[in-house]
Motif scaffolding. Sequence first.
Motif, PDB file in Angstrom:
ATOM      1  N   ILE A 164     -91.880 -23.433  34.966  1.00 21.95           N
ATOM      2  CA  ILE A 164     -92.025 -24.856  34.479  1.00 21.95           C
ATOM      3  C   ILE A 164     -92.535 -25.765  35.504  1.00 21.95           C
ATOM      4  O   ILE A 164     -91.711 -26.153  36.308  1.00 21.95           O
ATOM      5  CB  ILE A 164     -91.042 -25.396  33.583  1.00 21.95           C
ATOM      6  CG1 ILE A 164     -90.582 -24.507  32.424  1.00 21.95           C
ATOM      7  CG2 ILE A 164     -91.315 -26.774  33.077  1.00 21.95           C
ATOM      8  CD1 ILE A 164     -89.195 -24.873  31.630  1.00 21.95           C
ATOM      9  N   VAL A 165     -93.768 -26.065  35.438  1.00 20.71           N
ATOM     10  CA  VAL A 165     -94.383 -26.914  36.630  1.00 20.71           C
ATOM     11  C   VAL A 165     -93.950 -28.171  36.539  1.00 20.71           C
ATOM     12  O   VAL A 165     -93.321 -28.712  37.428  1.00 20.71           O
ATOM     13  CB  VAL A 165     -95.902 -26.861  36.605  1.00 20.71           C
ATOM     14  CG1 VAL A 165     -96.549 -27.496  37.784  1.00 20.71           C
ATOM     15  CG2 VAL A 165     -96.167 -25.344  36.661  1.00 20.71           C
ATOM     16  N   ARG A 166     -94.101 -28.884  35.321  1.00 21.95           N
ATOM     17  CA  ARG A 166     -93.754 -30.243  35.378  1.00 21.95           C
ATOM     18  C   ARG A 166     -93.684 -30.487  33.689  1.00 21.95           C
ATOM     19  O   ARG A 166     -94.649 -30.031  32.884  1.00 21.95           O
ATOM     20  CB  ARG A 166     -94.489 -31.265  35.983  1.00 21.95           C
ATOM     21  CG  ARG A 166     -95.965 -31.117  35.386  1.00 21.95           C
ATOM     22  CD  ARG A 166     -96.941 -32.125  36.361  1.00 21.95           C
ATOM     23  NE  ARG A 166     -98.263 -32.108  35.898  1.00 21.95           N
ATOM     24  CZ  ARG A 166     -98.885 -33.352  35.435  1.00 21.95           C
ATOM     25  NH1 ARG A 166     -98.157 -34.435  35.494  1.00 21.95           N
ATOM     26  NH2 ARG A 166    -100.168 -33.331  35.088  1.00 21.95           N
ATOM     27  N   TRP A 167     -92.673 -31.546  33.269  1.00 20.71           N
ATOM     28  CA  TRP A 167     -92.831 -31.891  31.794  1.00 20.71           C
ATOM     29  C   TRP A 167     -93.828 -33.137  31.744  1.00 20.71           C
ATOM     30  O   TRP A 167     -93.512 -33.967  32.552  1.00 20.71           O
ATOM     31  CB  TRP A 167     -91.524 -32.352  31.449  1.00 20.71           C
ATOM     32  CG  TRP A 167     -90.474 -31.146  31.168  1.00 20.71           C
ATOM     33  CD1 TRP A 167     -89.664 -30.436  32.304  1.00 20.71           C
ATOM     34  CD2 TRP A 167     -90.236 -30.233  30.004  1.00 20.71           C
ATOM     35  NE1 TRP A 167     -89.113 -29.431  31.607  1.00 20.71           N
ATOM     36  CE2 TRP A 167     -89.488 -29.507  30.220  1.00 20.71           C
ATOM     37  CE3 TRP A 167     -91.031 -30.593  28.705  1.00 20.71           C
ATOM     38  CZ2 TRP A 167     -89.272 -28.333  29.379  1.00 20.71           C
ATOM     39  CZ3 TRP A 167     -90.621 -29.752  27.669  1.00 20.71           C
ATOM     40  CH2 TRP A 167     -89.694 -28.730  27.993  1.00 20.71           C
ATOM     41  N   LEU A 168     -94.537 -33.058  30.692  1.00 19.66           N
ATOM     42  CA  LEU A 168     -95.419 -34.181  30.432  1.00 19.66           C
ATOM     43  C   LEU A 168     -94.971 -35.341  29.401  1.00 19.66           C
ATOM     44  O   LEU A 168     -95.363 -36.293  29.344  1.00 19.66           O
ATOM     45  CB  LEU A 168     -96.768 -33.624  30.087  1.00 19.66           C
ATOM     46  CG  LEU A 168     -97.358 -32.781  30.677  1.00 19.66           C
ATOM     47  CD1 LEU A 168     -98.867 -32.107  30.110  1.00 19.66           C
ATOM     48  CD2 LEU A 168     -97.805 -33.253  32.143  1.00 19.66           C
ATOM     49  N   LYS A 169     -93.884 -34.805  29.070  1.00 13.64           N
ATOM     50  CA  LYS A 169     -92.759 -35.737  28.013  1.00 13.64           C
ATOM     51  C   LYS A 169     -91.687 -35.787  28.617  1.00 13.64           C
ATOM     52  O   LYS A 169     -91.033 -34.880  28.953  1.00 13.64           O
ATOM     53  CB  LYS A 169     -92.865 -35.342  26.559  1.00 13.64           C
ATOM     54  CG  LYS A 169     -94.212 -35.142  25.809  1.00 13.64           C
ATOM     55  CD  LYS A 169     -94.923 -36.711  25.645  1.00 13.64           C
ATOM     56  CE  LYS A 169     -96.062 -36.723  24.878  1.00 13.64           C
ATOM     57  NZ  LYS A 169     -96.946 -37.734  24.564  1.00 13.64           N
ATOM     58  N   LYS A 170     -91.151 -37.058  28.500  1.00 12.11           N
ATOM     59  CA  LYS A 170     -89.747 -37.198  29.204  1.00 12.11           C
ATOM     60  C   LYS A 170     -88.653 -37.304  27.903  1.00 12.11           C
ATOM     61  O   LYS A 170     -89.025 -37.385  26.607  1.00 12.11           O
ATOM     62  CB  LYS A 170     -89.454 -38.574  29.781  1.00 12.11           C
ATOM     63  CG  LYS A 170     -90.400 -38.898  31.055  1.00 12.11           C
ATOM     64  CD  LYS A 170     -90.361 -40.145  31.608  1.00 12.11           C
ATOM     65  CE  LYS A 170     -91.387 -39.877  32.926  1.00 12.11           C
ATOM     66  NZ  LYS A 170     -91.406 -41.185  33.610  1.00 12.11           N
TER      67      LYS A 170
ATOM     68  N   ASN B  92     -90.402 -27.499  37.924  1.00  9.23           N
ATOM     69  CA  ASN B  92     -90.345 -26.443  38.915  1.00  9.23           C
ATOM     70  C   ASN B  92     -89.155 -25.505  38.843  1.00  9.23           C
ATOM     71  O   ASN B  92     -88.705 -25.072  39.900  1.00  9.23           O
ATOM     72  CB  ASN B  92     -90.098 -27.166  40.294  1.00  9.23           C
ATOM     73  CG  ASN B  92     -91.275 -28.208  40.830  1.00  9.23           C
ATOM     74  OD1 ASN B  92     -92.237 -27.746  40.631  1.00  9.23           O
ATOM     75  ND2 ASN B  92     -91.067 -29.419  41.231  1.00  9.23           N
ATOM     76  N   SER B  93     -88.712 -25.266  37.527  1.00  9.17           N
ATOM     77  CA  SER B  93     -87.861 -24.454  37.103  1.00  9.17           C
ATOM     78  C   SER B  93     -88.472 -22.852  37.369  1.00  9.17           C
ATOM     79  O   SER B  93     -89.406 -22.766  36.574  1.00  9.17           O
ATOM     80  CB  SER B  93     -87.155 -24.565  36.026  1.00  9.17           C
ATOM     81  OG  SER B  93     -86.295 -25.819  36.017  1.00  9.17           O
ATOM     82  N   THR B  94     -88.235 -22.077  38.279  1.00 12.76           N
ATOM     83  CA  THR B  94     -88.925 -20.746  38.279  1.00 12.76           C
ATOM     84  C   THR B  94     -88.124 -19.817  37.707  1.00 12.76           C
ATOM     85  O   THR B  94     -86.864 -19.749  37.238  1.00 12.76           O
ATOM     86  CB  THR B  94     -89.095 -20.341  39.747  1.00 12.76           C
ATOM     87  OG1 THR B  94     -87.663 -20.259  40.414  1.00 12.76           O
ATOM     88  CG2 THR B  94     -90.037 -21.738  40.686  1.00 12.76           C
ATOM     89  N   ASP B  95     -88.993 -18.580  37.418  1.00 11.63           N
ATOM     90  CA  ASP B  95     -88.328 -17.138  36.774  1.00 11.63           C
ATOM     91  C   ASP B  95     -87.558 -17.592  35.680  1.00 11.63           C
ATOM     92  O   ASP B  95     -86.449 -17.105  35.309  1.00 11.63           O
ATOM     93  CB  ASP B  95     -87.266 -16.791  37.782  1.00 11.63           C
ATOM     94  CG  ASP B  95     -88.120 -16.239  39.170  1.00 11.63           C
ATOM     95  OD1 ASP B  95     -89.054 -15.980  39.122  1.00 11.63           O
ATOM     96  OD2 ASP B  95     -87.072 -16.176  40.157  1.00 11.63           O
ATOM     97  N   VAL B  96     -88.160 -18.251  34.535  1.00 11.96           N
ATOM     98  CA  VAL B  96     -87.619 -18.563  33.222  1.00 11.96           C
ATOM     99  C   VAL B  96     -88.055 -17.370  32.285  1.00 11.96           C
ATOM    100  O   VAL B  96     -89.140 -17.391  31.914  1.00 11.96           O
ATOM    101  CB  VAL B  96     -88.088 -20.072  32.842  1.00 11.96           C
ATOM    102  CG1 VAL B  96     -87.442 -20.256  31.472  1.00 11.96           C
ATOM    103  CG2 VAL B  96     -87.593 -21.190  33.694  1.00 11.96           C
ATOM    104  N   LYS B  97     -86.986 -16.775  31.928  1.00 14.11           N
ATOM    105  CA  LYS B  97     -87.462 -15.589  30.996  1.00 14.11           C
ATOM    106  C   LYS B  97     -87.882 -16.123  29.641  1.00 14.11           C
ATOM    107  O   LYS B  97     -87.584 -17.181  29.125  1.00 14.11           O
ATOM    108  CB  LYS B  97     -86.076 -14.814  30.650  1.00 14.11           C
ATOM    109  CG  LYS B  97     -85.461 -14.257  32.181  1.00 14.11           C
ATOM    110  CD  LYS B  97     -86.309 -13.228  32.745  1.00 14.11           C
ATOM    111  CE  LYS B  97     -85.751 -12.345  34.054  1.00 14.11           C
ATOM    112  NZ  LYS B  97     -86.550 -11.637  34.595  1.00 14.11           N
ATOM    113  N   VAL B  98     -88.877 -15.259  29.054  1.00 17.80           N
ATOM    114  CA  VAL B  98     -89.344 -15.529  27.804  1.00 17.80           C
ATOM    115  C   VAL B  98     -88.287 -15.542  26.805  1.00 17.80           C
ATOM    116  O   VAL B  98     -87.546 -14.628  26.862  1.00 17.80           O
ATOM    117  CB  VAL B  98     -90.447 -14.528  27.554  1.00 17.80           C
ATOM    118  CG1 VAL B  98     -90.899 -14.810  26.102  1.00 17.80           C
ATOM    119  CG2 VAL B  98     -91.666 -14.850  28.470  1.00 17.80           C
TER     120      VAL B  98
END
Length: 469
Positions: free
Chosen positions: A51-57, A96-102
């Motif tokens: 998750i690179v970044r959230w566009l909604k808070k 920047n959450s990495t390795d987030v499983k489907v």
Amino acid sequence: MYTFLYMLRNLGRVATNVCRQRRIAFEAIRALASTPLKMPSLSPTMSEGTIVRWLKKEGEEFNPGDALCEIQTDKATITLDTEEEGIVAKILMPDNSTDVKVGKLIAILVEKGDDWKNVEVPKTEEKTSEKKPSETKPVEKEEKQEQPKSDQQQTAQSHHAVGPAARTLLEQYGIELSKIQGTGPHGIIMKSDVQNYIDSNQLKAKSHTQEKKPTKQQTPDKQEKQIKESGGRRYHDIEISSIRRAIAKRLTYSKTNIPHQYISITSNVDQIIKLRKQMISDPKATVKVSVNDFIIKAVAYGLRQVPQMNGVYDDKNGLKLQSTVDISVAVATDNGLITPIVFNADRLSVQDINGQVRQLATKAKEGKLKPNEFQGGSFTISNLGMFGIRSFSAVINPPQIGILAIGQNLLKYSGDDLKTENQLIVTLSYDARACDPQSSALFLQAFRSYMENPTMLITNNKSESILNF
């Protein structure tokens, strides 16, 4: 009279309990109305993403068509759009959450008008999120015993927690990392943090002789330990993106599971260069076509003429010949190689191919490709001629069965009269499970025929397939 009043009081208590139960049930229904947002599978080979970044808070409303966040898959960075309306109640996986499983829960959504602040997180997610804090709270005695053992881990983590400029200052002034408090994102120690510490303590930079000679406080054992930890060299840890990990995995699978065979052919491209100059000099020309556009068209016509090369192969279903010629074109980006697709390339003009390739390449480099623009394809072209590479062999892009590697145009002498001509060397890598040498050779012959007679590529004459689709 007293009996009547006693009955009224009991009825009031019953009514109160009923209202209370209804209110609890209503609140439970509202809690169940929340919608879990899980990590989607945005490509057939995606098993995890970033998750690179959230566009909604949290607390922000969204409408149909709005983008909620940007997700980096094993192919590209894609925006996650929604077709509904509501409110982002809780974000469980931050930027920047990495390795987030489907399939993992990343956020909770509620309908507009609902109380998003009091939304409940599923118990399974609460347990997983509570595991990490609980694990980092051992007994004080255990902490004292484990601290000496975690020196290597702290030094390894420090490479990620300190900026390169800040690290240089730390080494120049001999400052211990534990004395600096980071003010950057996620606690990263910035150059300004180190500089403020130096100014407040009025420190002076160490000379080279001081760095080489061991001090009284620093024992030879500690010096040897530092050399082992750093390897005696300065280095930077570069995090591998999910796209590059996926590329490595696919290339490893391709080279270990697909029996590659290679054949090459040389074409005279003098006529293409001449025709291209004429098309560019035309006052009515709206685009500046390239040799690569002619190559894509020649490959498309060649696949149409030899459809045995236009297919995909998998272990379960075997070979599937495709009814359309969809050419994947390799494009290099900062995150790795990606192959956007020119669909129905055999039915497009050279000018149309030029426009599509330019548009797809721009979107690929900006990370704005949609999944349907790079998933699929029936054949791949990889061109390194613009980098001065004479010839090379490319790795097959599974489940496709062929990829054509394009080299550089070379000016060579040919014939008894030693006339110069522009020669192009191409190398075909094909899957020996699905193709035979004869079909591969026929395809390259057809390709060379179109390259040496480019007028066939700009006419409306469609090369017919030998198979009836």
